[in-house]
Design a protein around this motif. Sequence first.
Motif, PDB file in Angstrom:
ATOM      1  N   TRP A  76      34.731  31.944  77.660  1.00 22.19           N
ATOM      2  CA  TRP A  76      34.211  32.097  79.042  1.00 22.19           C
ATOM      3  C   TRP A  76      35.331  33.439  79.625  1.00 22.19           C
ATOM      4  CZ3 TRP A  76      34.381  27.435  76.993  1.00 22.19           C
ATOM      5  CH2 TRP A  76      33.607  26.358  77.227  1.00 22.19           C
ATOM      6  N   TYR A  77      34.695  34.113  80.307  1.00 19.47           N
ATOM      7  CA  TYR A  77      35.728  34.903  81.142  1.00 19.47           C
ATOM      8  C   TYR A  77      35.833  34.456  82.632  1.00 19.47           C
ATOM      9  CZ  TYR A  77      35.308  38.439  77.222  1.00 19.47           C
ATOM     10  OH  TYR A  77      35.340  38.910  75.945  1.00 19.47           O
ATOM     11  N   GLY A  78      36.840  34.041  83.108  1.00 17.45           N
ATOM     12  CA  GLY A  78      36.649  33.092  84.296  1.00 17.45           C
ATOM     13  C   GLY A  78      35.505  32.084  84.227  1.00 17.45           C
ATOM     14  N   GLU A  83      28.323  46.056  64.765  1.00 18.41           N
ATOM     15  CA  GLU A  83      28.124  47.538  64.630  1.00 18.41           C
ATOM     16  C   GLU A  83      26.330  47.648  65.388  1.00 18.41           C
ATOM     17  OE1 GLU A  83      29.725  50.468  63.153  1.00 18.41           O
ATOM     18  OE2 GLU A  83      27.728  51.123  64.387  1.00 18.41           O
ATOM     19  N   GLN A  84      26.455  48.629  66.163  1.00 23.14           N
ATOM     20  CA  GLN A  84      25.177  48.500  66.852  1.00 23.14           C
ATOM     21  C   GLN A  84      24.395  49.604  65.873  1.00 23.14           C
ATOM     22  OE1 GLN A  84      24.251  47.574  69.860  1.00 23.14           O
ATOM     23  NE2 GLN A  84      25.909  47.159  71.028  1.00 23.14           N
ATOM     24  N   ASN A  85      24.851  50.496  65.115  1.00 19.99           N
ATOM     25  CA  ASN A  85      24.233  51.607  64.468  1.00 19.99           C
ATOM     26  C   ASN A  85      23.789  50.730  63.191  1.00 19.99           C
ATOM     27  OD1 ASN A  85      23.541  53.377  62.665  1.00 19.99           O
ATOM     28  ND2 ASN A  85      25.305  54.969  63.162  1.00 19.99           N
ATOM     29  N   ASP A 134      35.208  46.758  65.401  1.00 18.68           N
ATOM     30  CA  ASP A 134      34.693  46.764  66.537  1.00 18.68           C
ATOM     31  C   ASP A 134      33.817  47.975  66.648  1.00 18.68           C
ATOM     32  OD1 ASP A 134      32.874  46.164  68.438  1.00 18.68           O
ATOM     33  OD2 ASP A 134      34.516  45.077  69.799  1.00 18.68           O
ATOM     34  N   GLU A 135      32.654  48.279  66.273  1.00 21.34           N
ATOM     35  CA  GLU A 135      31.841  49.361  66.275  1.00 21.34           C
ATOM     36  C   GLU A 135      32.793  50.742  65.958  1.00 21.34           C
ATOM     37  OE1 GLU A 135      29.063  50.106  69.339  1.00 21.34           O
ATOM     38  OE2 GLU A 135      29.083  47.917  70.271  1.00 21.34           O
ATOM     39  N   PRO A 136      32.881  50.619  64.643  1.00 25.74           N
ATOM     40  CA  PRO A 136      33.811  51.715  64.221  1.00 25.74           C
ATOM     41  C   PRO A 136      33.119  53.170  64.197  1.00 25.74           C
ATOM     42  CG  PRO A 136      33.010  50.613  62.432  1.00 25.74           C
ATOM     43  CD  PRO A 136      32.719  49.772  63.580  1.00 25.74           C
ATOM     44  N   ASN A 153      24.008  45.037  73.600  1.00 26.92           N
ATOM     45  CA  ASN A 153      25.223  45.003  74.425  1.00 26.92           C
ATOM     46  C   ASN A 153      25.203  43.767  75.224  1.00 26.92           C
ATOM     47  OD1 ASN A 153      25.771  47.807  74.023  1.00 26.92           O
ATOM     48  ND2 ASN A 153      24.653  48.499  75.576  1.00 26.92           N
ATOM     49  N   GLY A 154      26.368  43.082  75.148  1.00 22.83           N
ATOM     50  CA  GLY A 154      26.434  41.945  76.026  1.00 22.83           C
ATOM     51  C   GLY A 154      26.262  40.775  75.342  1.00 22.83           C
ATOM     52  N   ALA A 155      25.584  40.814  74.042  1.00 19.06           N
ATOM     53  CA  ALA A 155      25.341  39.634  73.385  1.00 19.06           C
ATOM     54  C   ALA A 155      26.448  38.832  73.066  1.00 19.06           C
ATOM     55  CB  ALA A 155      24.618  40.180  71.933  1.00 19.06           C
ATOM     56  N   GLY A 156      27.758  39.456  72.785  1.00 18.35           N
ATOM     57  CA  GLY A 156      28.873  38.407  72.534  1.00 18.35           C
ATOM     58  C   GLY A 156      29.512  38.965  71.541  1.00 18.35           C
ATOM     59  N   LYS A 157      29.312  40.009  71.001  1.00 19.67           N
ATOM     60  CA  LYS A 157      29.967  40.463  69.493  1.00 19.67           C
ATOM     61  C   LYS A 157      31.501  40.633  69.550  1.00 19.67           C
ATOM     62  CE  LYS A 157      27.267  43.918  69.434  1.00 19.67           C
ATOM     63  NZ  LYS A 157      26.799  43.848  70.861  1.00 19.67           N
ATOM     64  N   THR A 158      31.748  41.399  70.543  1.00 17.98           N
ATOM     65  CA  THR A 158      33.289  41.635  70.748  1.00 17.98           C
ATOM     66  C   THR A 158      34.008  40.608  71.226  1.00 17.98           C
ATOM     67  OG1 THR A 158      32.528  44.148  71.580  1.00 17.98           O
ATOM     68  CG2 THR A 158      34.925  43.024  72.142  1.00 17.98           C
ATOM     69  N   THR A 159      33.368  39.643  72.092  1.00 19.57           N
ATOM     70  CA  THR A 159      33.927  38.488  72.328  1.00 19.57           C
ATOM     71  C   THR A 159      34.097  37.433  71.303  1.00 19.57           C
ATOM     72  OG1 THR A 159      33.089  38.410  74.592  1.00 19.57           O
ATOM     73  CG2 THR A 159      33.827  36.318  73.930  1.00 19.57           C
ATOM     74  N   ALA A 160      33.333  37.720  70.165  1.00 18.70           N
ATOM     75  CA  ALA A 160      33.559  36.886  69.051  1.00 18.70           C
ATOM     76  C   ALA A 160      34.856  37.403  68.254  1.00 18.70           C
ATOM     77  CB  ALA A 160      32.465  36.891  68.141  1.00 18.70           C
TER      78      ALA A 160
HETATM   79  P1  ATP Z   1      29.103  45.429  73.544  1.00 20.66           P
HETATM   80  O1  ATP Z   1      28.737  45.929  72.523  1.00 20.66           O
HETATM   81  O2  ATP Z   1      28.477  45.889  75.002  1.00 20.66           O
HETATM   82  O3  ATP Z   1      30.522  45.188  73.870  1.00 20.66           O
HETATM   83  P2  ATP Z   1      29.162  42.815  72.866  1.00 20.66           P
HETATM   84  O4  ATP Z   1      27.821  42.125  71.953  1.00 20.66           O
HETATM   85  O5  ATP Z   1      30.196  42.802  72.114  1.00 20.66           O
HETATM   86  O6  ATP Z   1      28.490  43.885  73.620  1.00 20.66           O
HETATM   87  P3  ATP Z   1      30.794  41.049  74.763  1.00 20.66           P
HETATM   88  O7  ATP Z   1      31.241  42.491  75.074  1.00 20.66           O
HETATM   89  O8  ATP Z   1      31.310  40.166  73.755  1.00 20.66           O
HETATM   90  O9  ATP Z   1      29.198  41.697  74.151  1.00 20.66           O
HETATM   91  O10 ATP Z   1      30.164  40.626  76.161  1.00 20.66           O
HETATM   92  C1  ATP Z   1      29.828  39.265  76.240  1.00 20.66           C
HETATM   93  C2  ATP Z   1      29.643  39.004  77.740  1.00 20.66           C
HETATM   94  O11 ATP Z   1      30.675  38.691  78.293  1.00 20.66           O
HETATM   95  C3  ATP Z   1      28.546  39.971  78.399  1.00 20.66           C
HETATM   96  O12 ATP Z   1      28.110  39.252  79.495  1.00 20.66           O
HETATM   97  C4  ATP Z   1      29.833  40.603  79.186  1.00 20.66           C
HETATM   98  O13 ATP Z   1      29.453  41.155  80.344  1.00 20.66           O
HETATM   99  C5  ATP Z   1      30.863  39.558  79.441  1.00 20.66           C
HETATM  100  N1  ATP Z   1      32.140  40.048  79.309  1.00 20.66           N
HETATM  101  C6  ATP Z   1      32.858  40.945  78.326  1.00 20.66           C
HETATM  102  N2  ATP Z   1      34.156  41.065  78.709  1.00 20.66           N
HETATM  103  C7  ATP Z   1      34.281  40.675  79.775  1.00 20.66           C
HETATM  104  C8  ATP Z   1      35.563  40.554  80.818  1.00 20.66           C
HETATM  105  N3  ATP Z   1      36.617  41.258  80.532  1.00 20.66           N
HETATM  106  N4  ATP Z   1      35.472  39.997  81.981  1.00 20.66           N
HETATM  107  C9  ATP Z   1      34.173  39.441  82.220  1.00 20.66           C
HETATM  108  N5  ATP Z   1      32.994  39.266  81.527  1.00 20.66           N
HETATM  109  C10 ATP Z   1      33.244  40.032  80.461  1.00 20.66           C
END
Ligand code: ATP
Length: 235
Positions: A15-17, A192-194, A160-162, A41-48
């Motif tokens: 969670w973010y907040g 990777e998006q590419n 992350d997306e080198p 974008n936004g799928a959650g890859k970076t968060t993982a």
């Molecule tokens: P991207 O390629 O855009 O980074 P992603 O697949 O890596 O996409 P994340 O960055 O993990 O996706 O984001 C997953 C979800 O969490 C998205 O809905 C994003 O808006 C939300 N999110 C990411 N970072 C934050 C943050 N710091 N605060 C609030 N919400 C966030």
Amino acid sequence: ENNGAILTVADLHAWYGESKALHGMNFHVKPGELVTLLGRNGAGKTTALRSIMGLVRRKSGAIRFADEELSHRPAEFIARRGIAYCPEERGIFASLSVGENLELPPVIATGGMPIDEIFALFPNLKRRWSSQGTKLSGGEQQMLAIARILRTGAKFLLLDEPTEGLAPVIVQQIAAVIQRLKEQGYTLLMVEQNFRFAAKLADRYCVVEHGRVVETFRRDELDAATHKIEVYLGV
Ligand code: ATP
């Protein structure tokens, strides 16, 4: 299937907040593998990746690395286990020179890559030793960012997306570096998006959608799955 995994992510929620980003993510990485997380974008890859690294405050589920549970550990503990993260924004010190960046690595495990091996992988960084981070091209900055995490001694690399924003010729150079790291026994988890770049490199591809891994493909399944993956990616 995941017998012998060095990293296992199981039922990971984050969670973010109040806003939920990961909804029960599952995947694993075996020693020496390169696994790519694909997804919009936004799928959650970076968060993982940030969750593995201990950089997401609110999460639940399991993150097992070499038989140790990491999900409740702080970032520096995780770094000491030999995991390093190269964020999308690269995380180099822009005001410092290439040399200073490489001689001031973050938390050290043991066995950081010696400078001469760094130069063998990244000849540009030798030429640019005295240049300030801000003077580097995007490709050189990316190479410096990868070199920095190699200096930590980590053998498990999160990238992350080198290739983001880089010219095709630079993308090829980075692909060659990643290939060599694999040959040297590094284990890599990459966002990777590419897809065309990723397609040549990874052993397995995990498609991430709405904070979950919805499907995984091996490299030998890729040709048959290309259309399906493009639909997932919306390309
Ligand atoms: P991207 O390629 O855009 O980074 P992603 O697949 O890596 O996409 P994340 O960055 O993990 O996706 O984001 C997953 C979800 O969490 C998205 O809905 C994003 O808006 C939300 N999110 C990411 N970072 C934050 C943050 N710091 N605060 C609030 N919400 C966030």
